[in-house]
Motif scaffolding. Structure first.
Motif: not given
Length: 354
Positions: A200-203, A221-227, A252-257
Protein backbone atom coordinates in the motif's frame (compact mmCIF):
# COMPACT_ATOMS: atom_id res chain seq x y z
CA UNK A 1 -6.77 41.87 -34.03
CA UNK A 2 -5.74 38.19 -34.37
CA UNK A 3 -7.52 36.08 -31.74
CA UNK A 4 -7.87 32.51 -30.61
CA UNK A 5 -11.46 31.30 -30.74
CA UNK A 6 -13.42 28.62 -28.92
CA UNK A 7 -16.91 27.46 -29.89
CA UNK A 8 -19.13 26.82 -26.90
CA UNK A 9 -20.68 23.34 -26.98
CA UNK A 10 -22.12 21.03 -24.31
CA UNK A 11 -19.73 18.39 -23.01
CA UNK A 12 -18.50 16.46 -20.00
CA UNK A 13 -17.26 18.38 -16.99
CA UNK A 14 -15.00 16.72 -14.43
CA UNK A 15 -14.69 18.57 -11.17
CA UNK A 16 -11.34 17.83 -9.57
CA UNK A 17 -9.49 18.93 -6.45
CA UNK A 18 -5.74 19.21 -6.80
CA UNK A 19 -3.09 18.58 -4.18
CA UNK A 20 0.70 18.35 -4.15
CA UNK A 21 2.61 15.84 -2.10
CA UNK A 22 5.14 13.03 -1.98
CA UNK A 23 5.09 9.27 -2.43
CA UNK A 24 5.16 7.33 0.84
CA UNK A 25 4.35 3.91 2.26
CA UNK A 26 1.52 3.41 4.71
CA UNK A 27 3.63 0.97 6.74
CA UNK A 28 7.31 1.76 7.24
CA UNK A 29 9.71 0.42 9.83
CA UNK A 30 13.08 1.37 11.24
CA UNK A 31 14.94 -1.85 12.01
CA UNK A 32 16.99 -1.28 15.17
CA UNK A 33 18.52 -3.52 17.90
CA UNK A 34 17.05 -4.08 21.36
CA UNK A 35 20.45 -4.52 22.97
CA UNK A 36 23.83 -2.82 22.66
CA UNK A 37 26.26 -5.02 20.75
CA UNK A 38 28.68 -5.13 17.83
CA UNK A 39 27.03 -5.52 14.43
CA UNK A 40 28.41 -8.74 12.95
CA UNK A 41 26.52 -9.05 9.62
CA UNK A 42 24.12 -7.13 7.40
CA UNK A 43 22.65 -9.63 4.95
CA UNK A 44 20.61 -7.30 2.71
CA UNK A 45 21.19 -4.02 0.92
CA UNK A 46 19.21 -1.02 -0.24
CA UNK A 47 16.68 -2.00 -2.92
CA UNK A 48 16.40 -5.67 -1.84
CA UNK A 49 12.97 -7.23 -1.44
CA UNK A 50 12.54 -9.28 1.74
CA UNK A 51 10.08 -11.82 3.12
CA UNK A 52 8.42 -11.88 6.53
CA UNK A 53 10.72 -13.59 9.04
CA UNK A 54 13.79 -13.32 6.80
CA UNK A 55 17.08 -12.76 8.66
CA UNK A 56 18.34 -9.29 7.74
CA UNK A 57 21.16 -8.60 10.19
CA UNK A 58 22.99 -10.33 13.04
CA UNK A 59 24.75 -9.00 16.14
CA UNK A 60 27.78 -10.59 17.81
CA UNK A 61 26.27 -13.35 20.00
CA UNK A 62 29.30 -15.20 21.45
CA UNK A 63 28.79 -13.92 25.01
CA UNK A 64 25.04 -14.55 24.98
CA UNK A 65 25.57 -18.10 23.69
CA UNK A 66 27.80 -18.74 26.72
CA UNK A 67 25.13 -17.32 29.02
CA UNK A 68 22.56 -19.66 27.48
CA UNK A 69 24.92 -22.62 28.00
CA UNK A 70 25.44 -21.64 31.65
CA UNK A 71 21.66 -21.30 32.16
CA UNK A 72 21.06 -24.75 30.67
CA UNK A 73 23.72 -26.31 32.92
CA UNK A 74 22.20 -24.59 35.95
CA UNK A 75 18.76 -25.94 35.05
CA UNK A 76 20.12 -29.46 34.63
CA UNK A 77 21.88 -29.27 38.03
CA UNK A 78 18.71 -28.01 39.71
CA UNK A 79 16.64 -30.83 38.22
CA UNK A 80 19.23 -33.32 39.41
CA UNK A 81 18.88 -31.82 42.90
CA UNK A 82 15.13 -32.41 42.73
CA UNK A 83 15.76 -36.08 41.93
CA UNK A 84 18.18 -36.38 44.87
CA UNK A 85 15.77 -34.70 47.29
CA UNK A 86 13.05 -37.02 45.99
CA UNK A 87 15.20 -40.02 46.98
CA UNK A 88 15.77 -38.49 50.44
CA UNK A 89 12.02 -38.08 50.80
CA UNK A 90 11.44 -41.74 49.94
CA UNK A 91 14.02 -42.73 52.55
CA UNK A 92 12.37 -40.45 55.16
CA UNK A 93 8.99 -42.05 54.45
CA UNK A 94 10.50 -45.52 54.91
CA UNK A 95 12.11 -44.47 58.20
CA UNK A 96 8.76 -42.99 59.32
CA UNK A 97 6.91 -46.23 58.58
CA UNK A 98 9.53 -48.17 60.58
CA UNK A 99 9.22 -45.72 63.47
CA UNK A 100 5.45 -45.99 63.46
CA UNK A 101 5.67 -49.77 63.56
CA UNK A 102 8.23 -49.65 66.42
CA UNK A 103 6.14 -47.16 68.38
CA UNK A 104 3.01 -49.30 68.00
CA UNK A 105 4.90 -52.45 69.08
CA UNK A 106 6.37 -50.81 72.19
CA UNK A 107 2.95 -49.41 73.13
CA UNK A 108 1.51 -52.94 73.07
CA UNK A 109 4.46 -54.38 75.02
CA UNK A 110 4.23 -51.60 77.62
CA UNK A 111 0.53 -52.28 78.18
CA UNK A 112 1.35 -55.97 78.90
CA UNK A 113 4.27 -54.91 81.11
CA UNK A 114 6.76 -56.51 78.71
CA UNK A 115 8.62 -53.26 77.92
CA UNK A 116 9.82 -50.46 80.11
CA UNK A 117 8.60 -46.86 79.90
CA UNK A 118 12.05 -45.71 78.82
CA UNK A 119 11.96 -48.07 75.82
CA UNK A 120 8.50 -46.80 74.99
CA UNK A 121 9.68 -43.15 75.23
CA UNK A 122 12.66 -43.93 73.02
CA UNK A 123 10.36 -45.38 70.35
CA UNK A 124 8.17 -42.26 70.49
CA UNK A 125 11.25 -40.06 70.16
CA UNK A 126 12.46 -42.05 67.14
CA UNK A 127 9.02 -41.62 65.54
CA UNK A 128 9.12 -37.83 66.11
CA UNK A 129 12.57 -37.59 64.49
CA UNK A 130 11.31 -39.57 61.47
CA UNK A 131 8.31 -37.26 61.12
CA UNK A 132 10.56 -34.17 61.25
CA UNK A 133 12.89 -35.64 58.64
CA UNK A 134 9.99 -36.34 56.31
CA UNK A 135 8.68 -32.78 56.75
CA UNK A 136 12.13 -31.36 56.02
CA UNK A 137 12.40 -33.51 52.90
CA UNK A 138 9.04 -32.27 51.63
CA UNK A 139 10.07 -28.66 52.20
CA UNK A 140 13.32 -29.30 50.35
CA UNK A 141 11.43 -30.78 47.41
CA UNK A 142 9.20 -27.66 47.25
CA UNK A 143 12.25 -25.41 47.45
CA UNK A 144 14.04 -27.24 44.65
CA UNK A 145 10.91 -27.24 42.48
CA UNK A 146 10.79 -23.45 42.81
CA UNK A 147 14.47 -23.31 41.93
CA UNK A 148 13.69 -25.36 38.79
CA UNK A 149 11.00 -22.85 37.80
CA UNK A 150 13.46 -20.01 38.38
CA UNK A 151 16.16 -21.77 36.35
CA UNK A 152 13.70 -22.43 33.49
CA UNK A 153 12.69 -18.76 33.41
CA UNK A 154 16.33 -17.71 33.49
CA UNK A 155 17.05 -20.00 30.53
CA UNK A 156 14.11 -18.56 28.60
CA UNK A 157 15.36 -15.04 29.36
CA UNK A 158 18.87 -15.88 28.11
CA UNK A 159 17.45 -17.54 24.99
CA UNK A 160 15.27 -14.50 24.29
CA UNK A 161 18.27 -12.21 24.72
CA UNK A 162 20.17 -14.44 22.30
CA UNK A 163 17.26 -14.11 19.85
CA UNK A 164 17.67 -10.32 20.06
CA UNK A 165 20.94 -10.71 18.14
CA UNK A 166 19.00 -11.76 15.02
CA UNK A 167 17.05 -8.98 13.31
CA UNK A 168 14.30 -10.34 11.06
CA UNK A 169 11.83 -8.69 8.72
CA UNK A 170 8.39 -8.12 10.30
CA UNK A 171 6.63 -8.38 6.91
CA UNK A 172 7.13 -8.77 3.16
CA UNK A 173 8.64 -5.53 2.00
CA UNK A 174 11.46 -3.52 0.48
CA UNK A 175 14.71 -2.22 1.98
CA UNK A 176 14.82 1.49 1.11
CA UNK A 177 17.88 2.46 3.16
CA UNK A 178 20.90 0.85 4.80
CA UNK A 179 22.34 2.90 7.66
CA UNK A 180 25.00 0.67 9.29
CA UNK A 181 27.81 -1.65 8.22
CA UNK A 182 29.37 -4.60 10.11
CA UNK A 183 31.89 -3.78 12.81
CA UNK A 184 30.17 -0.82 14.45
CA UNK A 185 28.62 -1.00 17.92
CA UNK A 186 24.88 -0.34 17.70
CA UNK A 187 22.61 0.76 20.53
CA UNK A 188 18.85 0.40 21.03
CA UNK A 189 16.95 2.81 18.80
CA UNK A 190 19.75 3.30 16.27
CA UNK A 191 18.72 2.60 12.68
CA UNK A 192 20.30 -0.32 10.83
CA UNK A 193 17.80 -0.65 7.95
CA UNK A 194 14.70 1.17 6.76
CA UNK A 195 11.86 -1.06 5.48
CA UNK A 196 8.55 -0.32 3.80
CA UNK A 197 5.53 -2.46 2.96
CA UNK A 198 4.98 -1.97 -0.78
CA UNK A 199 1.47 -3.43 -0.75
CA UNK A 200 0.00 0.00 0.00
CA UNK A 201 1.71 3.10 -1.35
CA UNK A 202 0.12 6.51 -1.34
CA UNK A 203 0.68 10.19 -2.02
CA UNK A 204 0.45 12.33 1.10
CA UNK A 205 -0.87 15.44 -0.64
CA UNK A 206 -1.46 18.92 0.78
CA UNK A 207 -4.87 20.27 -0.27
CA UNK A 208 -6.25 23.75 0.38
CA UNK A 209 -8.86 23.84 3.15
CA UNK A 210 -11.38 25.50 0.79
CA UNK A 211 -11.61 22.18 -1.10
CA UNK A 212 -12.39 20.10 1.98
CA UNK A 213 -16.19 19.88 1.74
CA UNK A 214 -16.60 17.61 -1.35
CA UNK A 215 -13.83 15.16 -0.41
CA UNK A 216 -14.67 11.67 0.86
CA UNK A 217 -12.76 8.42 1.30
CA UNK A 218 -12.99 6.18 -1.75
CA UNK A 219 -13.15 8.89 -4.41
CA UNK A 220 -11.18 8.12 -7.57
CA UNK A 221 -8.12 10.18 -8.39
CA UNK A 222 -5.29 10.41 -10.85
CA UNK A 223 -1.66 10.80 -9.87
CA UNK A 224 0.88 12.68 -11.97
CA UNK A 225 4.51 12.22 -10.97
CA UNK A 226 6.98 15.02 -11.65
CA UNK A 227 9.26 12.45 -13.31
CA UNK A 228 6.52 11.58 -15.86
CA UNK A 229 4.34 14.69 -16.24
CA UNK A 230 2.68 13.36 -19.38
CA UNK A 231 1.26 10.25 -17.66
CA UNK A 232 -1.52 9.80 -15.11
CA UNK A 233 -1.69 6.82 -12.75
CA UNK A 234 -4.94 5.66 -11.12
CA UNK A 235 -5.50 6.33 -7.45
CA UNK A 236 -8.10 6.42 -4.70
CA UNK A 237 -8.60 8.58 -1.62
CA UNK A 238 -7.53 6.42 1.34
CA UNK A 239 -7.56 8.84 4.26
CA UNK A 240 -8.45 12.45 5.05
CA UNK A 241 -6.40 14.45 7.52
CA UNK A 242 -8.16 16.08 10.44
CA UNK A 243 -5.72 18.91 11.10
CA UNK A 244 -5.10 22.03 9.02
CA UNK A 245 -1.69 23.68 8.95
CA UNK A 246 -2.20 27.04 10.64
CA UNK A 247 0.23 28.83 8.34
CA UNK A 248 -0.48 27.37 4.89
CA UNK A 249 -4.18 26.57 5.60
CA UNK A 250 -3.77 23.18 3.95
CA UNK A 251 -4.53 19.68 5.19
CA UNK A 252 -3.22 16.23 4.25
CA UNK A 253 -5.10 13.84 1.98
CA UNK A 254 -3.62 10.37 1.47
CA UNK A 255 -4.30 9.06 -2.04
CA UNK A 256 -3.58 5.36 -2.56
CA UNK A 257 -1.61 4.77 -5.77
CA UNK A 258 -3.05 1.72 -7.53
CA UNK A 259 -0.24 1.51 -10.08
CA UNK A 260 3.35 2.73 -9.71
CA UNK A 261 5.79 3.80 -12.42
CA UNK A 262 8.57 1.41 -13.42
CA UNK A 263 11.05 3.60 -11.57
CA UNK A 264 9.86 5.20 -8.36
CA UNK A 265 11.30 6.35 -5.05
CA UNK A 266 9.85 7.10 -1.65
CA UNK A 267 9.63 10.85 -1.23
CA UNK A 268 9.32 11.78 -4.91
CA UNK A 269 6.90 14.59 -5.68
CA UNK A 270 3.57 14.23 -7.43
CA UNK A 271 0.28 16.01 -8.02
CA UNK A 272 -3.03 14.34 -7.27
CA UNK A 273 -6.29 15.23 -8.96
CA UNK A 274 -9.26 13.97 -6.95
CA UNK A 275 -12.51 13.69 -8.89
CA UNK A 276 -15.38 15.08 -6.83
CA UNK A 277 -17.99 15.08 -9.61
CA UNK A 278 -18.62 14.24 -13.28
CA UNK A 279 -21.42 15.87 -15.26
CA UNK A 280 -22.69 15.31 -18.81
CA UNK A 281 -24.06 17.81 -21.36
CA UNK A 282 -22.76 20.79 -19.44
CA UNK A 283 -22.02 24.11 -21.17
CA UNK A 284 -18.40 24.80 -20.31
CA UNK A 285 -15.59 27.14 -21.30
CA UNK A 286 -11.82 26.76 -20.83
CA UNK A 287 -10.40 28.65 -17.89
CA UNK A 288 -8.09 30.76 -20.06
CA UNK A 289 -11.11 32.34 -21.84
CA UNK A 290 -12.62 33.55 -18.56
CA UNK A 291 -12.18 37.30 -17.90
CA UNK A 292 -13.02 39.55 -14.98
CA UNK A 293 -14.21 43.17 -14.86
CA UNK A 294 -15.03 44.95 -11.61
CA UNK A 295 -15.23 41.63 -9.82
CA UNK A 296 -17.68 40.17 -12.36
CA UNK A 297 -16.98 37.20 -14.61
CA UNK A 298 -17.37 37.45 -18.37
CA UNK A 299 -16.02 36.61 -21.79
CA UNK A 300 -15.35 38.33 -25.10
CA UNK A 301 -17.76 37.04 -27.79
CA UNK A 302 -17.10 37.15 -31.52
CA UNK A 303 -20.26 38.60 -33.11
CA UNK A 304 -19.87 38.91 -36.89
CA UNK A 305 -16.17 39.76 -36.64
CA UNK A 306 -16.60 42.22 -33.77
CA UNK A 307 -15.61 41.61 -30.14
CA UNK A 308 -18.22 42.27 -27.45
CA UNK A 309 -18.09 41.81 -23.68
CA UNK A 310 -20.63 39.41 -22.21
CA UNK A 311 -21.41 38.96 -18.51
CA UNK A 312 -21.76 35.31 -17.52
CA UNK A 313 -22.73 33.42 -14.40
CA UNK A 314 -20.53 30.47 -13.46
CA UNK A 315 -21.51 27.16 -11.91
CA UNK A 316 -19.27 24.17 -11.30
CA UNK A 317 -15.55 24.68 -11.64
CA UNK A 318 -13.08 22.10 -12.89
CA UNK A 319 -9.32 22.38 -13.16
CA UNK A 320 -9.40 23.36 -16.86
CA UNK A 321 -13.06 24.20 -17.54
CA UNK A 322 -15.88 26.02 -15.79
CA UNK A 323 -19.64 25.61 -16.21
CA UNK A 324 -21.57 28.57 -17.63
CA UNK A 325 -25.10 28.84 -16.23
CA UNK A 326 -26.15 32.10 -17.85
CA UNK A 327 -24.81 34.43 -20.54
CA UNK A 328 -23.80 32.10 -23.34
CA UNK A 329 -25.59 29.88 -25.82
CA UNK A 330 -24.52 26.79 -27.71
CA UNK A 331 -22.31 27.45 -30.78
CA UNK A 332 -21.37 30.97 -29.74
CA UNK A 333 -17.70 31.78 -30.21
CA UNK A 334 -15.58 33.25 -27.42
CA UNK A 335 -12.16 34.74 -28.01
CA UNK A 336 -8.89 35.77 -26.40
CA UNK A 337 -5.93 37.60 -27.93
CA UNK A 338 -3.53 35.49 -29.97
CA UNK A 339 -0.14 34.88 -28.46
CA UNK A 340 1.51 37.58 -30.57
CA UNK A 341 -1.23 40.12 -29.77
CA UNK A 342 -0.26 41.80 -26.51
CA UNK A 343 -3.05 44.40 -25.94
CA UNK A 344 -6.42 43.32 -24.54
CA UNK A 345 -9.44 43.13 -26.82
CA UNK A 346 -11.68 46.19 -26.70
CA UNK A 347 -15.44 46.23 -27.12
CA UNK A 348 -16.38 46.63 -30.76
CA UNK A 349 -12.87 45.85 -32.03
CA UNK A 350 -12.58 43.94 -35.27
CA UNK A 351 -11.14 40.47 -34.73
CA UNK A 352 -10.03 37.59 -36.88
CA UNK A 353 -9.80 34.03 -35.54
CA UNK A 354 -6.59 32.23 -36.40
Amino acid sequence: MPVIAYTVIPGELRVEVMGTGTLDARIKTTLSPRIQERLAEVLVDQGDTVKAGQLLARLDNAELQQQVAVARASLAATRAGVDRIGSDQDRAQAVLRLGQAEQKRYDELAERKLASESERDKANETLGVAQAELKRSKLSVTEYQKQVVSAEKNLRLREEQLAFTELRSPYDGLVVRRDRDPGVVVVPGSSILQLIDTREMWISAWVDETSMAPLTVGQSARVVFRSEPELSYPGEVARLGREVDRETREFLVDVRVQQLPTNWAVGQRAEVFIETGRYQDVLTIPQQFLLWRAGKSGVMVNEDGKAHWRDIRLGLKGLRHSEVIEGLAVDEQIIIPAQDAKPAIADGQAVKAQ
